[in-house]
Design a protein around this motif. Sequence first.
Motif, PDB file in Angstrom:
ATOM      1  N   UNK A  85      18.541   2.593   7.261  1.00  0.00           N
ATOM      2  CA  UNK A  85      18.524   1.777   8.476  1.00  0.00           C
ATOM      3  C   UNK A  85      18.658   2.635   9.732  1.00  0.00           C
ATOM      4  N   UNK A  86      19.503   3.670   9.675  1.00  0.00           N
ATOM      5  CA  UNK A  86      19.642   4.567  10.826  1.00  0.00           C
ATOM      6  C   UNK A  86      18.345   5.329  11.091  1.00  0.00           C
ATOM      7  N   UNK A 106      13.299   5.914  -0.139  1.00  0.00           N
ATOM      8  CA  UNK A 106      12.890   4.567  -0.543  1.00  0.00           C
ATOM      9  C   UNK A 106      13.598   3.512   0.307  1.00  0.00           C
ATOM     10  N   UNK A 107      14.859   3.760   0.643  1.00  0.00           N
ATOM     11  CA  UNK A 107      15.592   2.820   1.489  1.00  0.00           C
ATOM     12  C   UNK A 107      15.011   2.777   2.904  1.00  0.00           C
ATOM     13  N   UNK A 108      14.553   3.914   3.408  1.00  0.00           N
ATOM     14  CA  UNK A 108      13.885   3.928   4.714  1.00  0.00           C
ATOM     15  C   UNK A 108      12.613   3.095   4.658  1.00  0.00           C
ATOM     16  N   UNK A 109      11.820   3.289   3.615  1.00  0.00           N
ATOM     17  CA  UNK A 109      10.584   2.513   3.480  1.00  0.00           C
ATOM     18  C   UNK A 109      10.885   1.020   3.431  1.00  0.00           C
ATOM     19  N   UNK A 110      11.943   0.656   2.737  1.00  0.00           N
ATOM     20  CA  UNK A 110      12.328  -0.759   2.659  1.00  0.00           C
ATOM     21  C   UNK A 110      12.723  -1.288   4.033  1.00  0.00           C
ATOM     22  N   UNK A 131       6.321  -0.300   0.764  1.00  0.00           N
ATOM     23  CA  UNK A 131       5.496  -0.612   1.932  1.00  0.00           C
ATOM     24  C   UNK A 131       4.408  -1.633   1.621  1.00  0.00           C
ATOM     25  N   UNK A 132       4.185  -1.902   0.339  1.00  0.00           N
ATOM     26  CA  UNK A 132       3.230  -2.949  -0.036  1.00  0.00           C
ATOM     27  C   UNK A 132       3.748  -4.339   0.309  1.00  0.00           C
ATOM     28  N   UNK A 133       5.041  -4.442   0.642  1.00  0.00           N
ATOM     29  CA  UNK A 133       5.608  -5.736   1.024  1.00  0.00           C
ATOM     30  C   UNK A 133       4.983  -6.246   2.321  1.00  0.00           C
ATOM     31  N   UNK A 134       4.408  -5.330   3.092  1.00  0.00           N
ATOM     32  CA  UNK A 134       3.816  -5.701   4.375  1.00  0.00           C
ATOM     33  C   UNK A 134       2.322  -5.422   4.355  1.00  0.00           C
ATOM     34  N   UNK A 135       1.572  -6.264   5.046  1.00  0.00           N
ATOM     35  CA  UNK A 135       0.137  -6.004   5.178  1.00  0.00           C
ATOM     36  C   UNK A 135      -0.171  -5.383   6.537  1.00  0.00           C
TER      37      UNK A 135
END
Length: 260
Positions: A85-86, A106-110, A131-135
Amino acid sequence: MLSQDRQTQIMAQIHANHSVSVLEASRVLGVSTETVRRDLVELERRGLLRRVHGGAVSLTPPPVPEQPHTARVTTNAAAKRTIGMLAAQLITVERILFIDAGTTAQQLARAISRSYTGTVITASLLVATELMRSDRAKVLVAPGMIQPHEPTLCGSVTNEFLHRYHYDLAFISCSGMSADAGVTDYQLDYATLSRTVIDNADRSVLLADSSKDGRVAHAVVCGWDRVSDVVTERELSDETANALAAAGTHVVCPRPRRGR
């Protein structure tokens, strides 16, 4: 053999194996055990090792072997979420990012998966999956060989691909960081990959939880002069913090809570 030559060979054994026995050193050097003991006394006097029964040991503990990915996912999980998050707050230009492999990356990508609209280049299948969670984000995954038990691509093909791009901001992972050794990794392929990206980045940010502070792995990634920021979950040791300050590297961590 001169005492200086003997002591050099003894220290080489210490650096390689973190210990040396009197009997083994006597055999290898072709001298008496008493001669070896005198050399160990002198080396201890100079602050280079610590004598123990039957030999001597290094003053620096041996590196702890890195855990497999499945074990690292749950290790220091809260710290890694905080770092993710930071680090996300450092992204102000939505152009081309590199996000390294690793559970902290991976946490940054999330953290950016639903907001980032620029391009992300990665060699991590887990980062790409997040990053596939977003289009909205454009994701490029580097080609290469998948490492055993690690969802990451690396090798010469990966490095050649990553060398073609210029990165506005690169987020790098590591296995260890210390005042003297800088940024290190247990995997030579990963260290080479990170250096390739750092060479092509305007700004390189290290993601590392505090458990890596003072740890030295065997593959060197870079010195502190190549790192603009270190994102971690709490204040670093004085030794590491002083080395970063001397190199002009900024530390990003949560502000400590004030007592009542």
